[in-house]
Motif scaffolding. Sequence first.
Motif, PDB file in Angstrom:
ATOM      1  N   ASN A 159       0.846  -1.198   0.000  1.00 34.92           N
ATOM      2  CA  ASN A 159       0.000   0.000   0.000  1.00 34.92           C
ATOM      3  C   ASN A 159       0.884   1.252   0.000  1.00 34.92           C
ATOM      4  N   ILE A 160       0.469   2.232  -0.787  1.00 36.88           N
ATOM      5  CA  ILE A 160       1.270   3.456  -0.948  1.00 36.88           C
ATOM      6  C   ILE A 160       0.437   4.646  -0.475  1.00 36.88           C
ATOM      7  N   PRO A 161       0.400   4.896   0.831  1.00 38.82           N
ATOM      8  CA  PRO A 161      -0.511   5.936   1.317  1.00 38.82           C
ATOM      9  C   PRO A 161      -0.013   7.358   1.066  1.00 38.82           C
ATOM     10  N   ASP A 162      -0.984   8.213   0.756  1.00 40.88           N
ATOM     11  CA  ASP A 162      -0.724   9.650   0.760  1.00 40.88           C
ATOM     12  C   ASP A 162      -1.249  10.131   2.126  1.00 40.88           C
ATOM     13  N   THR A 163      -0.460   9.831   3.140  1.00 40.31           N
ATOM     14  CA  THR A 163      -0.885   9.971   4.536  1.00 40.31           C
ATOM     15  C   THR A 163      -1.356  11.369   4.897  1.00 40.31           C
ATOM     16  N   VAL A 164      -0.672  12.373   4.373  1.00 37.71           N
ATOM     17  CA  VAL A 164      -1.026  13.742   4.754  1.00 37.71           C
ATOM     18  C   VAL A 164      -1.754  14.490   3.623  1.00 37.71           C
ATOM     19  N   GLY A 165      -2.213  13.750   2.637  1.00 38.03           N
ATOM     20  CA  GLY A 165      -2.994  14.361   1.549  1.00 38.03           C
ATOM     21  C   GLY A 165      -2.211  15.417   0.793  1.00 38.03           C
ATOM     22  N   TYR A 166      -0.956  15.093   0.455  1.00 43.45           N
ATOM     23  CA  TYR A 166      -0.008  16.068  -0.086  1.00 43.45           C
ATOM     24  C   TYR A 166       0.136  15.986  -1.607  1.00 43.45           C
ATOM     25  N   ALA A 167      -0.115  14.805  -2.142  1.00 39.75           N
ATOM     26  CA  ALA A 167       0.190  14.575  -3.572  1.00 39.75           C
ATOM     27  C   ALA A 167      -0.864  15.198  -4.490  1.00 39.75           C
ATOM     28  N   SER A 168      -0.439  15.435  -5.734  1.00 37.51           N
ATOM     29  CA  SER A 168      -1.399  15.838  -6.768  1.00 37.51           C
ATOM     30  C   SER A 168      -1.680  14.584  -7.603  1.00 37.51           C
ATOM     31  N   PRO A 169      -2.799  14.558  -8.338  1.00 37.46           N
ATOM     32  CA  PRO A 169      -3.124  13.340  -9.093  1.00 37.46           C
ATOM     33  C   PRO A 169      -2.007  12.912 -10.049  1.00 37.46           C
ATOM     34  N   ILE A 170      -1.396  13.873 -10.748  1.00 38.67           N
ATOM     35  CA  ILE A 170      -0.354  13.465 -11.721  1.00 38.67           C
ATOM     36  C   ILE A 170       0.851  12.875 -10.987  1.00 38.67           C
ATOM     37  N   GLU A 171       1.226  13.510  -9.873  1.00 41.41           N
ATOM     38  CA  GLU A 171       2.369  12.977  -9.098  1.00 41.41           C
ATOM     39  C   GLU A 171       2.075  11.587  -8.546  1.00 41.41           C
ATOM     40  N   TYR A 172       0.859  11.452  -7.973  1.00 39.49           N
ATOM     41  CA  TYR A 172       0.516  10.175  -7.325  1.00 39.49           C
ATOM     42  C   TYR A 172       0.471   9.056  -8.376  1.00 39.49           C
ATOM     43  N   GLY A 173      -0.141   9.372  -9.518  1.00 38.02           N
ATOM     44  CA  GLY A 173      -0.192   8.385 -10.600  1.00 38.02           C
ATOM     45  C   GLY A 173       1.227   8.003 -11.040  1.00 38.02           C
ATOM     46  N   ALA A 174       2.106   9.023 -11.145  1.00 34.33           N
ATOM     47  CA  ALA A 174       3.485   8.762 -11.598  1.00 34.33           C
ATOM     48  C   ALA A 174       4.224   7.869 -10.596  1.00 34.33           C
ATOM     49  N   LEU A 175       3.931   8.057  -9.303  1.00 34.05           N
ATOM     50  CA  LEU A 175       4.584   7.221  -8.287  1.00 34.05           C
ATOM     51  C   LEU A 175       4.170   5.750  -8.471  1.00 34.05           C
ATOM     52  N   PHE A 176       2.884   5.519  -8.751  1.00 38.55           N
ATOM     53  CA  PHE A 176       2.430   4.136  -8.984  1.00 38.55           C
ATOM     54  C   PHE A 176       3.129   3.543 -10.197  1.00 38.55           C
ATOM     55  N   LYS A 177       3.266   4.362 -11.223  1.00 36.91           N
ATOM     56  CA  LYS A 177       3.886   3.874 -12.452  1.00 36.91           C
ATOM     57  C   LYS A 177       5.357   3.517 -12.170  1.00 36.91           C
ATOM     58  N   TYR A 178       6.017   4.424 -11.457  1.00 38.23           N
ATOM     59  CA  TYR A 178       7.443   4.220 -11.162  1.00 38.23           C
ATOM     60  C   TYR A 178       7.648   2.935 -10.350  1.00 38.23           C
ATOM     61  N   LEU A 179       6.815   2.782  -9.307  1.00 32.31           N
ATOM     62  CA  LEU A 179       6.981   1.598  -8.461  1.00 32.31           C
ATOM     63  C   LEU A 179       6.620   0.330  -9.236  1.00 32.31           C
ATOM     64  N   SER A 180       5.584   0.411 -10.064  1.00 32.03           N
ATOM     65  CA  SER A 180       5.200  -0.767 -10.863  1.00 32.03           C
ATOM     66  C   SER A 180       6.334  -1.187 -11.784  1.00 32.03           C
ATOM     67  N   GLU A 181       7.088  -0.198 -12.266  1.00 33.19           N
ATOM     68  CA  GLU A 181       8.157  -0.512 -13.228  1.00 33.19           C
ATOM     69  C   GLU A 181       9.473  -0.891 -12.546  1.00 33.19           C
ATOM     70  N   ASN A 182       9.625  -0.536 -11.262  1.00 35.85           N
ATOM     71  CA  ASN A 182      10.939  -0.721 -10.645  1.00 35.85           C
ATOM     72  C   ASN A 182      11.012  -1.685  -9.471  1.00 35.85           C
ATOM     73  N   VAL A 183       9.868  -2.027  -8.872  1.00 37.42           N
ATOM     74  CA  VAL A 183       9.929  -2.929  -7.705  1.00 37.42           C
ATOM     75  C   VAL A 183       9.883  -4.375  -8.202  1.00 37.42           C
ATOM     76  N   THR A 184      10.810  -5.175  -7.704  1.00 40.28           N
ATOM     77  CA  THR A 184      10.876  -6.569  -8.135  1.00 40.28           C
ATOM     78  C   THR A 184       9.714  -7.356  -7.529  1.00 40.28           C
ATOM     79  N   GLY A 185       8.996  -8.046  -8.370  1.00 39.76           N
ATOM     80  CA  GLY A 185       7.898  -8.909  -7.891  1.00 39.76           C
ATOM     81  C   GLY A 185       6.597  -8.161  -7.648  1.00 39.76           C
ATOM     82  N   ILE A 186       6.533  -6.890  -8.061  1.00 36.79           N
ATOM     83  CA  ILE A 186       5.325  -6.095  -7.793  1.00 36.79           C
ATOM     84  C   ILE A 186       4.102  -6.700  -8.491  1.00 36.79           C
ATOM     85  N   GLU A 187       4.365  -7.387  -9.628  1.00 36.50           N
ATOM     86  CA  GLU A 187       3.242  -7.973 -10.383  1.00 36.50           C
ATOM     87  C   GLU A 187       2.602  -9.146  -9.629  1.00 36.50           C
ATOM     88  N   LYS A 188       3.309  -9.660  -8.609  1.00 35.77           N
ATOM     89  CA  LYS A 188       2.761 -10.809  -7.870  1.00 35.77           C
ATOM     90  C   LYS A 188       1.876 -10.364  -6.708  1.00 35.77           C
TER      91      LYS A 188
END
Length: 517
Positions: A166-195
């Motif tokens: 889970n990737i929380p925006d705990t303090v409600g700080y992110a903007s939609p484009i930034e938050y979406g980009a973070l998901f994309k980055y982690l999906s592309e770079n974390v090993t085993g994320i597809e599992k």
Amino acid sequence: MRKIEFFDTTLRDGEQSAGINLNTKEKLEIARQLEKYGVSIIEAGFPASSPGDFEAVKLIADTVKNSVVTGLARSIKSDIETSWEALKGGVQPHLHTFIATSPIHMQYKLNKTPEQVIEIAVESVKLAKKYFPLVQWSAEDATRSDKDFLVRIMNEVIKAGATTINIPDTVGYASPIEYGALFKYLSENVTGIEKVKLSAHCHDDLGMAVANTLAAIENGATQVEGTINGIGERAGNAALEEVAVALHIRNDYYQADSGIILKETKRTSQLVSQLTGVVIQPNKAVVGKNAFAHESGIHQDGMLKNPETYEIITPDLIGDVATELVLGKHSGRHAFFTRAAEMGFQLSDEKLNAAFVAFKKLADRKKEIAEEDLFVLLTDQQVKSGEVELYELEELVVHYENNVPTSTITVKVPSGEQVVETCAGSGAVEAIFNTLEKIVNGEVRILDYRVSSVSKGRDALGEAVINLTFNGKTSTGRNASQDVLKASARAYINAINRQLVNVHKRTSRSRSVNRCL
Ligand code: KIV
Ligand code: ZN
């Protein structure tokens, strides 16, 4: 079509917000409704935080069969083990554990180095996996964390056995484009994320929680977290009903299915509002009272010609059906029981009979009983604990002496005796609260007090909600009655009783007629 799992945290992140204190029966009632609503996961509480939370999480895990039930645990052995005791009866035991990953949290809150945080996260996931088949790991304050640190720690917790990240925006700080980009980055770079499942958890401090959640879905999230009506700490969490309706209405765009039973939306929203005492703003998307009201002439004209000109969501979609007059004075037991069953209430005979008595009393004074009235009467019975009321209102008289509002109240106190007090105030409500404060014998501070009508018309039920501190502890009480002064007095007493219920101190007080005037 992609399936997006809905993780509801109304009973954990939502219940954590100021002024909300649900008892076990009320939490169970909400959990049952969430199950009907079709959420995949119910976060029922934080078992290690208090015996009350433990009891509620256990009861919900043992009862709910069609949603997975989870509980929150810090990265602490005793939290994880206590959570197991609460959750092991669930159909698929699931644990949600977390640790903060942002520099500011690691340095100031945890006083740990990044390496130590990785070690703790891995150890806690490994321990959790000894008990739980499903383990969700959250990077608290992820949106203010270093992206590459997130990749490192996520690689490790996935290796340790986490089944959801889970990737929380705990303090409600992110903007939609930034938050979406973070998901994309982690999906592309974390090993085993597809599992594993990838989850979004957004807070609404900048009013972007729902937009951020949808951006996460567009960028690989397979699970979304939020609360009903968006309740939660500070500005709240993403409103799950808004996310569900957005996925439905814009299915052409998101191409994703939530599995949510949209017809249960209104009921779920009303129940959460009634039991938490958190009023829904009238213009709130999807469930606000005015969400389908068209005032402007141009809009009304367009609507008459073709409703689709201005209406993208129909009330029917969310189960907001216009059943104005439901029952009346002459309706009998059979009609009442049938209506209760149609509304989805499954009450014991004893509770049904008690609700019927309350209905008859109301029907004597109110010409038309609307669905909203029945909902309040039936829910009240549903969540009644069966415990003795410590303080009970017996009589309330309000009169004006030389233009000064004065109340005389008789209350049955915990010893079983009656106490009568009289006090004045600058208004009738203040006079009542002053009188009750004398009776409950402690310091009471009123933090918030509201009365709103349950249905339409001058004879509508008025629902009073009061948030107060009693001897320094916060509590919320509520009551509905046609007489709003009585509802206010009972809501006050309800708040005191809720706080005392665990203490069960039975002080003996002799019958007295004290005058504070
Ligand atoms: O907002 C948050 O970070 C949380 C975590 C405990 C997941 O609620
Ligand atoms: Zn949160």
